[in-house]
Design a protein around this motif. Structure first.
Motif, PDB file in Angstrom:
ATOM      1  N   TYR A  10       0.846  -1.198   0.000  1.00 19.70           N
ATOM      2  CA  TYR A  10       0.000   0.000   0.000  1.00 19.70           C
ATOM      3  C   TYR A  10       0.879   1.245   0.000  1.00 19.70           C
ATOM      4  CZ  TYR A  10      -4.130   2.846   1.181  1.00 19.70           C
ATOM      5  OH  TYR A  10      -5.166   3.757   1.164  1.00 19.70           O
ATOM      6  N   PHE A  11       1.762   1.335  -0.995  1.00 15.17           N
ATOM      7  CA  PHE A  11       2.703   2.438  -1.098  1.00 15.17           C
ATOM      8  C   PHE A  11       2.373   3.322  -2.301  1.00 15.17           C
ATOM      9  CE2 PHE A  11       6.798   2.067   1.447  1.00 15.17           C
ATOM     10  CZ  PHE A  11       6.249   1.275   2.430  1.00 15.17           C
ATOM     11  N   PHE A  70      12.565  -5.707  -9.313  1.00 16.66           N
ATOM     12  CA  PHE A  70      11.694  -4.602  -9.699  1.00 16.66           C
ATOM     13  C   PHE A  70      10.233  -4.940  -9.423  1.00 16.66           C
ATOM     14  CE2 PHE A  70       9.471  -1.618 -12.384  1.00 16.66           C
ATOM     15  CZ  PHE A  70      10.230  -0.471 -12.268  1.00 16.66           C
ATOM     16  N   THR A  71       9.876  -6.186  -9.628  1.00 19.88           N
ATOM     17  CA  THR A  71       8.508  -6.618  -9.325  1.00 19.88           C
ATOM     18  C   THR A  71       8.219  -6.479  -7.842  1.00 19.88           C
ATOM     19  OG1 THR A  71       8.460  -8.158 -11.189  1.00 19.88           O
ATOM     20  CG2 THR A  71       6.926  -8.582  -9.389  1.00 19.88           C
ATOM     21  N   VAL A  72       9.154  -6.933  -7.018  1.00 12.97           N
ATOM     22  CA  VAL A  72       8.942  -6.937  -5.567  1.00 12.97           C
ATOM     23  C   VAL A  72       8.904  -5.528  -4.993  1.00 12.97           C
ATOM     24  CG1 VAL A  72      10.003  -7.569  -3.357  1.00 12.97           C
ATOM     25  CG2 VAL A  72       9.912  -9.233  -5.224  1.00 12.97           C
ATOM     26  N   SER A 102       3.660  -0.436  -5.426  1.00 11.35           N
ATOM     27  CA  SER A 102       3.136   0.812  -5.969  1.00 11.35           C
ATOM     28  C   SER A 102       2.452   0.659  -7.313  1.00 11.35           C
ATOM     29  CB  SER A 102       4.280   1.837  -6.089  1.00 11.35           C
ATOM     30  OG  SER A 102       3.832   3.032  -6.686  1.00 11.35           O
ATOM     31  N   TRP A 103       3.207   0.307  -8.363  1.00  8.81           N
ATOM     32  CA  TRP A 103       2.710   0.382  -9.742  1.00  8.81           C
ATOM     33  C   TRP A 103       1.937  -0.881 -10.093  1.00  8.81           C
ATOM     34  CZ3 TRP A 103       8.078   2.386 -11.742  1.00  8.81           C
ATOM     35  CH2 TRP A 103       8.236   3.705 -11.327  1.00  8.81           C
ATOM     36  N   VAL A 104       0.707  -0.951  -9.657  1.00  4.51           N
ATOM     37  CA  VAL A 104      -0.065  -2.188  -9.743  1.00  4.51           C
ATOM     38  C   VAL A 104      -0.402  -2.568 -11.180  1.00  4.51           C
ATOM     39  CG1 VAL A 104      -2.289  -1.048  -9.422  1.00  4.51           C
ATOM     40  CG2 VAL A 104      -2.033  -3.433  -8.782  1.00  4.51           C
ATOM     41  N   SER A 115       9.740  -0.603  -0.072  1.00  3.24           N
ATOM     42  CA  SER A 115      10.007  -0.011  -1.377  1.00  3.24           C
ATOM     43  C   SER A 115      10.767   1.304  -1.210  1.00  3.24           C
ATOM     44  CB  SER A 115       8.684   0.252  -2.098  1.00  3.24           C
ATOM     45  OG  SER A 115       8.877   1.015  -3.263  1.00  3.24           O
ATOM     46  N   PRO A 116      11.580   1.674  -2.202  1.00  5.98           N
ATOM     47  CA  PRO A 116      12.198   3.004  -2.152  1.00  5.98           C
ATOM     48  C   PRO A 116      11.187   4.119  -2.430  1.00  5.98           C
ATOM     49  CG  PRO A 116      12.737   1.923  -4.223  1.00  5.98           C
ATOM     50  CD  PRO A 116      12.034   0.905  -3.377  1.00  5.98           C
ATOM     51  N   LEU A 117      10.012   3.751  -2.898  1.00  4.35           N
ATOM     52  CA  LEU A 117       8.953   4.729  -3.118  1.00  4.35           C
ATOM     53  C   LEU A 117       8.273   5.052  -1.792  1.00  4.35           C
ATOM     54  CD1 LEU A 117       7.535   3.160  -6.381  1.00  4.35           C
ATOM     55  CD2 LEU A 117       8.870   5.266  -6.201  1.00  4.35           C
TER      56      LEU A 117
END
Length: 738
Positions: free
Chosen positions: A51-52, A159-161, A167-169, A471-473
């Motif tokens: 939930y990012f 990248f998927t994880v 984030s990018w669902v 995530s880094p996001l």
């Protein structure tokens, strides 16, 4: 008497197929369970892991609004009240035509907690990635244990994880569907019914994430070339037909966006490289290091602090399989070709026209490389692998570790642990292959080596989960409960504009404010929502960014007198409420404009409401002298009005963005007012004339015909294939009776 020899082989063949199906089912279930366990583990360590960032401020709000529109029967391709975020079809990632997104949207309306919903949806997609990969690798003839290795590895691509899953669902949707579509494509090329390909490819395309479509298009083109080079005409024609069906559907989803981009901030045809979210070969050298972090620059600075470059620890083991037989390499040509193109995109310029952030292709590069590695390893004669190749593989592993360490020396301990796990697995595999641990049959050896690969794959990510948890996001800290989200700005009336930036002050400290697409949960009709298709002139006039944040000067812009019409911009936008956030540059409440009153003062700012609220956006807001009209009908996509007096020369301004695609009857389009408000020229209109304005996607006839051809063509193909298969089965049974 002659039937017995025929029946016996047929029975044996059925038994063999049953064993293969059972083995595949076991691999699917095992890989799915391991994938689910690891995915759940991340949520246990970080409850809001899924939930990012864009899920929080983008996806869940879109799902909520789309679900509401389906439930209430107000589904539409356009919303004037959402302004630059309201061109839903051109936006693409709304998934208006996506069955998958629709199901998720309806589930969203039945959910009370958006973080829980996002977690369930995303873990399901990760499991789907795993299942599709197992089926894909099995179609190459890999054993079920090695197929399980691939099925566990692909959802763990870095990248998927760390980007798509938190984030990018929509990126996660397309990478989850990609292996299934690939499996379906292989079945089609073999003459099987195309329904698996068409369904999975259709879901992938309609998700609206162009990078997934680029990956699929690359795969289909390379597969077509493979069959053409091998003179396999029937297979080539089937792949070409599949590509045509998918291309027609892609026109429906992407042509409106392409033809709309000219008025947006995405209207770019240049190629540039600022190093933003692309990688280089030194980064990818560390793709076997699960705990490494390399210099992929983005919002976080030079280093993401997470292994975005990670693909699988066993990639260096490809060296053990070389030189591979020519027939194997020919069979793997689509995977090799796809991996090559994806690699070039990942290390290429950071912007090619409107396409940005090429590192988004990492999941497709990773899937292709994992398929290549696992298929080769499932076919290699392990006892024949030379000592030199074992040593070379170990050196390549260490080199990958060095690449990760060199970029961030402070990560030495965790990088060393990752390399140690890989080297230990490699040593164990060599001991098994040479019979030093225990002599094994060829089949048992393959299964045991695959088990080692599974164990190492899981062991490699456990330190990753411990050290690199999020995530880094960003997590903006927004509430996840529907009740809390819906209790915001209830005092607002009609269409609402928010002045300021709410993103950094979401509902975590009691401030009664939301941001971006979280506004869809509120009853207030807020236009400051999230879009990747900003209308350039509108965004510049109101200094609004893609998440709906504005500068404080937007308040003065709203209430200044428009030079050409004499109206205030708030009137031309048909606003009834304006929320002004308290922040630097606005420490105290502005004076209420004439005709407006301050109705609420909270910790977040001040809410002004028009004394006499006006209808929502979409109508006629100004007419030049002598132009008098009566609105007879108004909807989100258009309006009808009757001219009440003859007009020699005159114009009207509507509260609609001048998106490409509007069709006008009884008048003509002229230059948009202020560069973005839809404006009509009424020259020559006579009393009683009816003016109609209707929005259709740009190139609507092409879009509609393409959609019909894609859907009905695909259905006809599936039906024809089923009929032919049924006839073939009946013919076979008749032959056996004779």
């Amino acid at each position: 008497m002659t039937a017995l020899p025929t029946a016996a082989p047929a029975t044996a063949a059925r038994a063999a197929r049953h064993r293969e199906s059972r083995a595949t089912a076991i691999a699917v279930v095992f890989a799915a369970l391991v994938t689910a366990a690891l995915a759940v583990g991340r949520a246990v360590l970080v409850p809001r892991f899924y939930y990012f960032d864009d899920t929080q401020t983008g996806a869940v709000g879109q799902w909520w609004e789309l679900g509401e529109r389906w439930v209430s029967g107000t589904w539409s391709i356009l919303s004037p009240s959402q302004w630059q975020a309201g061109n839903f079809l051109a936006e693409g990632q709304w998934g208006l035509l996506s069955p998958l997104t629709t199901v998720i949207a309806l589930l969203t309306r039945a959910s009370d907690d958006m973080a829980v919903l996002a977690t369930v949806v995303k873990i399901s997609l990760l499991v789907g990635t795993s299942i599709g990969t197992v089926l894909l690798v099995r179609s190459f003839g890999a054993s079920s244990p090695w197929s399980a290795v691939a099925g566990i590895a692909t959802p763990l691509i870095g990248f998927t994880v760390y980007m798509d899953a938190p984030s990018w669902v929509t990126g996660l949707m397309t990478s989850a569907l990609f292996p299934m579509a690939w499996w379906g494509l292989r079945r089609v090329s073999m003459g099987r019914n195309p329904w698996i390909l068409l369904v999975s490819a259709g879901l992938l395309v309609t998700a609206g994430y162009v990078f997934g479509v680029l990956g699929l298009a690359t795969l289909m083109i390379v597969t077509l070339l493979q069959h053409a080079v091998r003179s396999e005409r029937a297979s080539a024609l089937r792949v070409l037909l599949a590509g045509l069906v998918v291309a027609l559907l892609s026109i429906v989803i992407y042509l409106p966006a392409i033809l709309t981009s000219g008025v947006s901030v995405r209207a770019s045809t240049g190629i540039a490289n600022d190093g933003f979210l692309n990688a280089d070969l030194s980064d990818l050298l560390a793709s076997s290091v699960a705990t490494g972090s390399v210099s992929i620059e983005a919002w976080w600075g030079a280093f993401p602090g997470t292994p975005l470059q990670y693909i699988a620890w066993f990639l260096p083991l490809i060296l053990l399989t070389l030189p591979a037989p020519r027939t194997t390499l020919e069979e793997l040509a689509p995977a090799i070709g796809t991996a090559t193109v994806m690699l070039l995109l990942v290390i290429g310029p950071s912007a090619v026209g409107p396409l940005r952030f090429p590192v988004r292709m990492m999941p497709y590069l990773g899937i292709a490389l994992i398929v290549i590695a696992v298929v080769l390893m499932s076919r290699v004669r392990w006892p024949e692998v030379t000592t030199g190749r074992w040593v070379a593989t170990a050196i390549l592993m260490v080199a990958g570790g060095f690449a990760a360490w060199a970029q961030q020396p402070e990560t030495a301990a965790r990088v060393a642990l990752s390399i140690a796990i890989g080297l230990l697995a490699l040593a164990t595999m060599r001991a098994l292959a040479t019979g030093r641990l225990r002599p094994l049959t060829r089949q048992s050896l393959q299964s045991t080596l695959a088990a080692v690969a599974v164990a190492a794959t899981v062991l490699a990510v456990l330190p990753q989960m411990y050290w690199l948890r999020t995530s880094p996001l960003p997590d903006y800290g927004a509430e996840a409960g529907v009740q809390e989200l819906s209790d915001v700005l209830n005092e607002a009336e009609g269409d609402t504009f928010v002045v300021g930036s709410a993103l950094g002050r979401l509902r975590t400290g009691g401030d009664d404010v939301l941001a971006a697409n979280l506004w869809y949960f509120s009853d207030a009709e807020v236009q400051n929502t999230y879009t990747v298709l900003q209308y350039r002139e509108y965004a510049e006039d109101l200094c609004m960014d893609l998440r709906g944040s504005t500068c404080q000067a937007a308040f003065e812009t709203l209430f200044e007198q428009d030079a050409a019409t004499g109206e205030r911009l708030a009137d031309l936008l048909s606003l009834s409420s304006v929320l002004v956030l308290e922040e630097e540059g606005r420490p105290r409440a502005p004076s209420a404009p004439s005709g407006w009153s301050m109705v609420d003062e909270s910790g977040s700012g001040w809410l002004f409401v028009r004394d006499d609220p006006v209808p929502p956006a979409g109508g006629i807001e100004w007419a030049s002298t002598g132009a008098t009209l009566r609105i007879d009908e108004q909807s989100e996509t258009g309006l009808r009005a009757t001219v009440l007096e003859d007009v020699d020369q005159g114009t009207i301004v509507t509260s609609r963005l001048a998106w490409p695609g509007y069709v006008v009857d009884g008048a003509s389009l002229t230059d948009p007012h202020r560069g973005y408000l839809l404006t009509l020229d009424l020259e020559g209109a006579r009393a009683g004339d009816v003016i109609s304005v209707e929005f259709r996607p740009p190139a609507w006839p092409i879009v509609a015909i393409s959609g019909l051809l894609s859907v009905f063509g695909g259905l006809a193909w599936c039906l024809a294939a089923a009929v032919l298969q049924l006839r073939s089965q009946r013919g076979g049974r008749a032959m056996r009776r004779r």
